[in-house]
Write a protein that holds these residues in place. Structure first.
Motif, PDB file in Angstrom:
ATOM      1  N   ASP B  52      57.989  35.099 -25.529  1.00 24.82           N
ATOM      2  CA  ASP B  52      57.935  36.344 -26.209  1.00 24.82           C
ATOM      3  C   ASP B  52      56.690  37.085 -25.603  1.00 24.82           C
ATOM      4  O   ASP B  52      55.757  36.383 -25.520  1.00 24.82           O
ATOM      5  CB  ASP B  52      57.833  36.246 -27.565  1.00 24.82           C
ATOM      6  CG  ASP B  52      59.037  35.330 -28.165  1.00 24.82           C
ATOM      7  OD1 ASP B  52      58.662  34.681 -29.114  1.00 24.82           O
ATOM      8  OD2 ASP B  52      60.227  35.639 -27.477  1.00 24.82           O
ATOM      9  N   PRO B  53      56.659  38.449 -25.303  1.00 21.31           N
ATOM     10  CA  PRO B  53      55.431  39.171 -24.848  1.00 21.31           C
ATOM     11  C   PRO B  53      54.677  39.189 -25.884  1.00 21.31           C
ATOM     12  O   PRO B  53      54.769  39.761 -26.890  1.00 21.31           O
ATOM     13  CB  PRO B  53      56.236  40.386 -24.156  1.00 21.31           C
ATOM     14  CG  PRO B  53      57.525  40.413 -24.479  1.00 21.31           C
ATOM     15  CD  PRO B  53      57.833  39.109 -25.313  1.00 21.31           C
ATOM     16  N   SER B  54      53.253  38.867 -25.885  1.00 20.17           N
ATOM     17  CA  SER B  54      52.296  39.092 -26.883  1.00 20.17           C
ATOM     18  C   SER B  54      50.959  39.755 -26.365  1.00 20.17           C
ATOM     19  O   SER B  54      50.557  40.389 -27.385  1.00 20.17           O
ATOM     20  CB  SER B  54      51.843  37.659 -27.522  1.00 20.17           C
ATOM     21  OG  SER B  54      51.625  36.889 -26.398  1.00 20.17           O
ATOM     22  N   ASN B 228      60.728  41.185 -28.256  1.00 22.97           N
ATOM     23  CA  ASN B 228      61.127  39.735 -27.735  1.00 22.97           C
ATOM     24  C   ASN B 228      62.055  39.646 -27.026  1.00 22.97           C
ATOM     25  O   ASN B 228      62.617  38.834 -26.363  1.00 22.97           O
ATOM     26  CB  ASN B 228      61.199  38.729 -29.025  1.00 22.97           C
ATOM     27  CG  ASN B 228      59.899  38.495 -29.465  1.00 22.97           C
ATOM     28  OD1 ASN B 228      59.041  38.640 -29.071  1.00 22.97           O
ATOM     29  ND2 ASN B 228      60.037  37.965 -30.854  1.00 22.97           N
ATOM     30  N   GLU B 229      62.835  41.020 -26.650  1.00 22.79           N
ATOM     31  CA  GLU B 229      64.023  40.898 -25.835  1.00 22.79           C
ATOM     32  C   GLU B 229      63.866  41.355 -24.743  1.00 22.79           C
ATOM     33  O   GLU B 229      64.856  41.148 -23.780  1.00 22.79           O
ATOM     34  CB  GLU B 229      65.202  41.636 -26.661  1.00 22.79           C
ATOM     35  CG  GLU B 229      66.203  40.907 -27.352  1.00 22.79           C
ATOM     36  CD  GLU B 229      67.446  41.525 -27.213  1.00 22.79           C
ATOM     37  OE1 GLU B 229      67.541  42.553 -27.104  1.00 22.79           O
ATOM     38  OE2 GLU B 229      68.469  40.633 -26.869  1.00 22.79           O
ATOM     39  N   LYS B 230      62.892  42.304 -24.456  1.00 24.51           N
ATOM     40  CA  LYS B 230      62.626  43.022 -23.215  1.00 24.51           C
ATOM     41  C   LYS B 230      61.552  43.631 -23.083  1.00 24.51           C
ATOM     42  O   LYS B 230      60.751  44.061 -24.026  1.00 24.51           O
ATOM     43  CB  LYS B 230      63.912  44.026 -23.096  1.00 24.51           C
ATOM     44  CG  LYS B 230      64.167  45.124 -24.119  1.00 24.51           C
ATOM     45  CD  LYS B 230      65.333  45.933 -23.524  1.00 24.51           C
ATOM     46  CE  LYS B 230      65.609  46.645 -24.570  1.00 24.51           C
ATOM     47  NZ  LYS B 230      66.604  46.211 -25.476  1.00 24.51           N
ATOM     48  N   PRO B 259      64.473  42.260 -19.098  1.00 25.90           N
ATOM     49  CA  PRO B 259      65.137  41.521 -20.093  1.00 25.90           C
ATOM     50  C   PRO B 259      64.832  40.005 -20.311  1.00 25.90           C
ATOM     51  O   PRO B 259      64.541  39.869 -19.210  1.00 25.90           O
ATOM     52  CB  PRO B 259      66.674  41.572 -20.182  1.00 25.90           C
ATOM     53  CG  PRO B 259      67.252  42.347 -18.616  1.00 25.90           C
ATOM     54  CD  PRO B 259      65.751  42.425 -18.129  1.00 25.90           C
ATOM     55  N   ILE B 260      64.604  39.637 -21.304  1.00 28.11           N
ATOM     56  CA  ILE B 260      64.091  38.340 -21.385  1.00 28.11           C
ATOM     57  C   ILE B 260      65.278  37.350 -22.028  1.00 28.11           C
ATOM     58  O   ILE B 260      65.504  37.356 -23.241  1.00 28.11           O
ATOM     59  CB  ILE B 260      62.950  38.151 -22.580  1.00 28.11           C
ATOM     60  CG1 ILE B 260      61.831  39.178 -22.253  1.00 28.11           C
ATOM     61  CG2 ILE B 260      62.579  36.837 -22.465  1.00 28.11           C
ATOM     62  CD1 ILE B 260      60.984  39.187 -22.931  1.00 28.11           C
ATOM     63  N   TYR B 261      65.673  36.611 -20.914  1.00 28.35           N
ATOM     64  CA  TYR B 261      67.127  35.704 -21.303  1.00 28.35           C
ATOM     65  C   TYR B 261      66.292  34.379 -21.419  1.00 28.35           C
ATOM     66  O   TYR B 261      65.177  33.759 -21.011  1.00 28.35           O
ATOM     67  CB  TYR B 261      67.753  35.528 -19.960  1.00 28.35           C
ATOM     68  CG  TYR B 261      68.693  36.846 -19.780  1.00 28.35           C
ATOM     69  CD1 TYR B 261      68.894  37.218 -18.347  1.00 28.35           C
ATOM     70  CD2 TYR B 261      68.960  37.622 -20.727  1.00 28.35           C
ATOM     71  CE1 TYR B 261      69.452  38.428 -18.016  1.00 28.35           C
ATOM     72  CE2 TYR B 261      69.689  38.770 -20.475  1.00 28.35           C
ATOM     73  CZ  TYR B 261      70.160  39.246 -19.266  1.00 28.35           C
ATOM     74  OH  TYR B 261      70.545  40.344 -18.805  1.00 28.35           O
ATOM     75  N   LYS B 262      67.181  33.347 -22.055  1.00 27.05           N
ATOM     76  CA  LYS B 262      66.774  32.046 -22.573  1.00 27.05           C
ATOM     77  C   LYS B 262      67.687  31.197 -21.804  1.00 27.05           C
ATOM     78  O   LYS B 262      67.125  29.844 -22.058  1.00 27.05           O
ATOM     79  CB  LYS B 262      67.066  32.032 -24.129  1.00 27.05           C
ATOM     80  CG  LYS B 262      66.334  32.972 -24.965  1.00 27.05           C
ATOM     81  CD  LYS B 262      64.834  32.838 -25.266  1.00 27.05           C
ATOM     82  CE  LYS B 262      64.391  34.050 -26.104  1.00 27.05           C
ATOM     83  NZ  LYS B 262      63.052  34.303 -25.998  1.00 27.05           N
TER      84      LYS B 262
END
Lengths: 278, 603, 363
Positions: B52-54, B228-230, B259-262
């Motif tokens: 997750d980008p923080s 948290n998704e992109k 996009p942030i894939y898991k």
């Protein structure tokens, strides 16, 4: 015995036990017929055919060999986890349900504790501190040790219902101690129920193992049906349409679990006649 | 009663089905046009952000900020220089390299460079970020102080000329200074000075800030939104480089969305469907996806240009790894063809013996005759012979598998475990294949995949038998020297249990009597050698020592990043056939220029 | 005094035991991660590079930031001379004792401060969880509820009608609940997303849409929700149906129902009684599922790239991120225990047999 005769009358039981015995045969006798070598025999993800009944995996290994190894290991984990879970759960459930009072409350607290602590934490932390890492036995023990809560509850309910029966009161008047009553009077009544619980615990053990392997936290250095699925997923078999990586192991897991459910349901029918088909 | 029960049930099912069948037209991204981000103007990229980008703070620790603020991604903050990995040339970014020698590197700052709030990029900004380490030892770039003793500023033809003096008293390494100039991003000193002042002059407090709301940047894109998704970037039309570096052209994509894939297969599926335009992840069998418009640098194996070498780092303080014959036997036993073909889908060409890759950038330092003389002969039989000659005896079980091995004295050897983080499927596969081959030759090893929580602390502490690692994973100007340094340097040698940042295998203990001082003297000398003939001689000598001692075992060549893209929405990607730019993804270092050359496929 | 109100006494007793469970769980969830690797070691290992002396300074500053180092009155790190494994004396920072860490943790938690994640420093744990929980809830709540409703309806139908419908339906439901649900998810993705391109393969909503209260967003979210929904729903419905069917058949065969039939009570009424009684265990199951829901359908989240609580927990455990682990387990503990407590109380009120037992002073 009469029970067995009754069971065999139920088509569900016959199918269930048939499927299950079939898988056991496959697991124990299959290696006699098939080549069990895990050497590389083909190119990566070679399709079925050409001497390879179910094709090859991403490292070129024969899927038949992988599945047979995996089947045996998954069954082992399922059984071991089932035995542990059923034993622990039954003991706690019977004792707590029968005694009631403070002991029951304490055991309930313990049961709730185990429900609340996520299985994952226990799994990762324990396997991280062991030198050998995650072996099949360790996984089975952890699944068993975290999965007994359901059996404990179920058995406790039954045991609590039983304790107010007349023959228990008689036994108490007779002077039997708690342990004697549990063994001689309650356990036999619950035997069939506990056996059914055991069946479900095996099924759930197998499902849990495959779920854990799908997270990449499965046993190391070995094969299991869940690991085969995880390898397929991790190596992109899904997106590439490599069905022989996914379907055989899925079918095996589903078959085993399904057969166990069938056995369980048909037993329910026999032990509880009202559930039988009229 | 029955009827109403059935109908209730059925209507619920039907309702759900109806709801779900309201699907938008073609394309999972909500259609070709429309939506806030029209597909034909958006570049979808993935693989550089996993968690997750923080934070988007360029001064935070290196692993903390999200894409594109971590690593050499120059979309928001820029570096002074760019390294073109295709030609080996240093290209201008915020500055231009004027001269480079063993005493100093001189860079002219581009006078047109501006921040997004209008202020010009000045020498003060450069000095600020490089000198942070002098005042704050916990700055991420604090180690730069060991290499750069001072930065002198002068004005030449209206531009700021920065002279970076090589720190002769400490590391004395102009190669690494060049690395730093193409890696360290320049930040707006006026913004961060103010932040420091308002946070009690403590860098630790400033590092905690997110810097995610309209940050002041100099690069061609800026952060628009994230979740948290992109992560969504938007093109800056007032980017100074459009006029100064690209003839007034703007980069083609208006938006870049990451996009942030898991899970791993999400990337392959995304590329194949055209939902992703570029992805930085390992995708097996990329060649079979060409029919879906997925492209790579080369059309056929190995598809990628080698950039880094995943290798097995051997802990030479543990028996029997302290015996170089044992190590050489291990290197001989592995079937490298299988490793490349099966573990990484053939993405590696044939390995050169040693640590020098056969590429445009490094090949000139390789001498095949010399290395052939020192390298171990490959093959299972060769490995068995080496083991037998050194007195090791392997005992096999009746089914052919290895039971155990004994040493010269007859003592049973411990099983060696190869440690790697679980879940990295290409590494796992490489190790599985290597383990199998080694066991067949009589070497008792096993896979040891562990959680990251065990891998990361074990690495610097030497808490392993064999470690899988990919040292010097970025292609920088200091290669191949930095690869040798990462594996063989005894500069900071400490025993296992204390932390080492390079040479985690504890090779070449300076306190031992077998200490080979040639290694460290070569490592110290190479960055200062200017004559190309002597340079090659030095590298060949170092490589030969590596081959003789085998402190690590290279397994395959992998690219610095997996350069793969989809032609469905954007075309004109650089490839071997169309090599106007390096095989780097368009947000990495010199690859950024690709953004100006991309063409929309919908025409 | 309490003896006069047996129900109240029952509730308080239960509440007391649940509170005890809660406290013990919190302690265990606090202690367990500390058996694993030191999180600062993990961070230092991930980011090696540079001078060892500087690394040491960084390490100490991390220990201080994370609240793992013992501080003196001025707030500076306390050092101690330690003899290491090689017999050399060196100055090492002293770690805070575990009891002290626990008291700090409890104190801060009671104030609502769950701390900051180590890996995502300085992101607050509440933020990490706040981002993740909606995804998990959105993924599971509808599937659990719908699965429960549809499953019970179908199970009731099967129990009532028996015959052909039951013969076909029952084994099918059994089969569905035997498929591992993540495989089901993978298969759905394979067929519907990859092969036939009807639904998106991953993500909660289209990549080019920014979340907001508009139709476009909800539409996109719904569209993306179809596959994940069905991958869990069908299996949980199957499970519910089986349970309900068993309960239904059981109840339908009881004496009091037979008696009611002979008495000529209207069929509708009978069915009402039957299913009201069969419902109780099912409600129990529903409440427990809802309580466990927060633990996340981890693998489904992974397959569909839903950034939910399951993924957050997995990452936290893998990197031994104490505050996040503590936070996630706290919320799971709370939800599960509240659900169980509610169920216990509900049964006491709804099941006349238990109620009667209470009145009589039994347990």
């Amino acid at each position: 015995m009469k029970i067995l005769k009754n069971l065999l009358k139920s088509p569900m039981f016959v199918i269930g036990i048939g499927l299950f015995l079939g898988t056991l045969f496959l697991a124990f006798l299959g290696p006699l017929f098939a080549n069990m070598s895990l050497d590389r025999v083909a190119s990566s993800y070679a399709p079925p055919g050409d001497g390879l009944l179910l094709g090859a995996d991403n490292l070129g290994r024969n899927y038949v060999a992988l599945l047979l190894h995996g089947l045996r290991n998954s069954l082992y984990v399922g059984f071991l986890a089932g035995i542990i879970a059923t034993t622990v759960g039954t003991l706690i459930g019977i004792y707590g349900g029968f005694k009631g009072g403070i002991i029951d409350d304490i055991l309930s607290v313990t049961t709730n504790l185990f429900i609340v602590i996520p299985q994952l934490i226990v799994l990762i932390l324990i396997s991280a501190s062991l030198k050998d890492g995650r072996s099949l036995t360790l996984i089975a023990v952890i699944i068993g040790a975290t999965g007994w809560t359901w059996s404990a509850r179920a058995v406790r309910a039954q045991s609590a219902a039983l304790k107010s029966r007349d023959h228990i009161a008689l036994a108490r008047i007779n002077g039997d101690g708690t342990f004697a009553i549990l063994v001689k009077h309650i356990l036999p009544y619950l035997a069939s129920y506990v056996f059914m619980v055991f069946i479900i615990q095996i099924a759930s053990g197998i499902l849990s193992e495959s779920a854990i392997s799908m997270l990449g936290l499965g046993p190391m250095d070995t094969q299991s049906l869940g690991i085969i699925l995880n390898d397929a997923k991790a190596n992109g078999a899904l997106g590439d349409g490599i069905w022989w990586g996914i379907f055989p192991s899925t079918i095996l897991i589903t078959t085993i679990v399904f057969s166990l459910y069938l056995i369980n349901t048909s037993m329910e029918g026999v032990f509880n006649p009202r559930l039988r088909r009229e | 009663m029955r009827a109403s029960q059935i109908s209730l049930g059925m209507s619920l099912v039907v309702a759900t089905a109806l709801l779900s069948s309201c699907k938008p037209p073609e394309g999972a991204n909500g259609g070709n046009e429309g939506g806030a981000f029209p597909r034909s103007q958006t570049l979808y990229v993935a693989g550089s952000q996993w968690g997750d980008p923080s934070s988007f703070n360029p001064l935070a620790e290196t692993w903390q900020p999200a894409w594109p603020v971590n690593d050499r991604f120059n979309l928001m903050y820029e570096t002074l220089l760019n390294y073109n990995t295709l030609t080996g040339k240093i290209e201008p970014a915020l500055g231009t390299l004027v001269s480079k020698d063993n005493d100093s590197l001189v860079v002219d700052l581009n006078s047109a460079a501006k921040w997004s709030d209008g202020k010009p990029v000045t020498a003060d900004d450069v000095k600020f970020v490089f000198d942070l380490g002098r005042k704050y030892p916990d700055a991420a770039s604090a180690f730069a102080v060991q290499f750069i003793s001072e930065i002198k500023v002068a004005k030449v033809n209206g531009a700021d000329r920065l002279t970076f003096l090589v720190n002769k008293k400490d590391r004395n390494n102009p190669l690494v200074v060049l690395d730093l100039l193409q890696a360290i991003r320049i930040v707006p000193s006026h913004v961060f000075q103010a932040l420091l002042a308002s946070h009690g002059d403590t860098l630790a407090n400033v590092k905690k800030l997110k810097i995610d709301s309209v940050p002041v940047v100099s690069g061609p894109y800026n952060l628009k939104a994230y979740s948290n998704e992109k992560i969504i970037l938007e093109r800056r039309d007032d980017y100074w480089g459009n006029a100064a570096l690209h003839n007034g052209q703007a980069p083609a994509p208006k938006f870049i969305i990451h996009p942030i894939y898991k899970s791993n297969d999400a990337f392959a599926i995304g590329l194949q469907k055209g939902d992703l335009d570029a992805s930085q992840t390992f995708i097996p069998r990329i060649g079979t996806k060409a029919k879906d418009g997925v492209g790579t640098w080369l059309d056929a194996a190995p598809f990628y240009v080698p950039g880094a070498i995943p290798m097995l780092v051997l802990n030479v303080t543990k028996k029997p790894l302290d015996d170089k014959n044992f190590r050489r036997a291990m290197a001989a036993a592995i079937n490298y063809g299988d490793v490349s073909e099966l573990a990484v889908s053939g993405y590696s060409g044939k390995l050169n013996p040693g640590l020098i890759m056969p590429t445009v950038l490094e090949g000139k330092y390789f001498d095949s005759a010399a290395s052939a003389a020192h390298a171990v002969a490959l093959g299972k039989e060769s490995a068995k012979k080496i083991l037998a000659d050194a007195g090791y005896k392997a005992v096999f079980k009746p089914d052919g598998s290895l039971d155990y091995t004994t040493d010269k004295a007859g003592k049973k050897l411990p099983t060696l475990s190869i440690m790697a983080p679980a879940g990295w499927s290409d590494w796992e596969n490489m190790i599985k294949i290597a383990v199998k081959a080694m066991r067949e030759a009589g070497i008792d090893v096993r896979e040891g995949f562990v959680d990251p929580s065990k891998y990361w602390p074990a690495k610097p502490n030497g808490d392993f038998d064999i470690l899988m690692d990919k040292p010097a994973s970025n292609v920088t100007p200091s290669l191949p020297w930095s690869r040798f340094e990462a594996i063989m340097s005894s500069r900071n040698w400490v025993e296992c249990g204390k932390s080492m940042n390079e040479n985690q295998g504890r090779y070449n203990n300076p306190k031992a009597k077998e200490y080979n001082k040639k290694v460290d003297s070569l490592l110290k000398a190479i960055p200062l050698v200017t004559d190309s003939v002597s340079l090659k001689k030095a590298y060949v000598e170092l490589n030969n020592i590596f081959l003789d001692d085998q402190p690590a075992i290279p397994l395959v060549y992998l690219p610095e990043q997996f350069y793969q893209f989809s032609n469905k929405t954007w075309t004109n990607w650089p490839t071997a056939k169309n090599s106007y730019g390096p095989p780097q993804l368009p947000w990495v270092s010199a690859g950024i220029n690709t953004l100006w050359q991309l063409k929309s496929a919908a025409k | 005094m309490l003896k006069q109100y047996p129900t109240l006494r029952f509730i308080l007793q239960r509440a007391g035991w649940y509170l005890l469970t809660f406290l013990v769980a919190v302690v265990i969830n606090f202690a367990l991660p500390r058996l694993g690797s030191d999180p600062v070691d993990i961070i230092m290992g991930q980011n090696s590079g540079g001078d060892p002396a500087m690394q040491e300074i960084k390490r100490v500053s991390f220990l201080k930031e994370f609240g793992l180092a013992k501080l003196d009155d001025k707030g500076e790190v306390v050092y101690d001379s330690v003899t290491n494994a090689q017999g050399v004396k060196e100055r090492m920072p002293v770690k805070k004792g575990i009891v002290e860490q626990f008291t700090t943790y409890v104190g801060k938690t009671l104030q609502g401060d769950l701390g900051s994640s180590f890996q995502k420093y300085p992101k607050k744990v509440t933020e990490v969880m706040g981002d993740a929980v909606p995804w998990t809830v959105a993924l599971q709540l509808p599937t659990i509820v719908f699965g429960w409703i549809i499953g019970n309806l179908l199970g009731a139908l099967a129990a009532y009608k028996r015959g052909t419908f039951d013969r076909v339906f029952f084994p099918m439901a059994l089969l569905f609940s035997a498929v591992p649900f993540f495989v089901f998810g993978m298969l759905l993705v394979y067929f519907f997303a990859v092969q036939w391109g009807m639904f998106p393969a991953m993500g909660g909503f289209a990549a080019d849409i920014v979340p907001g209260f508009n139709l476009e967003f909800f539409g996109s979210a719904a569209y993306h929700y179809v596959l994940p929904f069905f991958s869990i729903f069908l299996i949980s419905a199957g499970g519910q149906a089986i349970g309900m069917r068993s309960m239904g058949i059981y109840e339908l065969g009881t004496d009091y129902i037979k008696y009611a039939k002979w008495l000529g009570v209207k069929e509708t009424r009978i069915l009402l009684y039957v299913f009201r009684n069969a419902m109780l265990p099912q409600l129990t199951g529903l409440a427990l599922s809802l309580g466990a829901m927060v633990g996340g359908a981890l693998i489904t989240e992974m397959i569909f790239s839903y950034p939910g609580l399951g993924m957050a927990m997995l990452t936290a455990i893998q990197f031994n991120d104490y505050p996040v682990i503590q936070g996630v387990t706290l919320i799971i503990t709370t939800c599960v225990l509240i659900a169980n407590f509610t169920v216990d109380i509900l049964i006491a009120f709804l099941d006349p047999r238990v109620k009667a037992g209470l009145q009589m002073g039994g347990n």
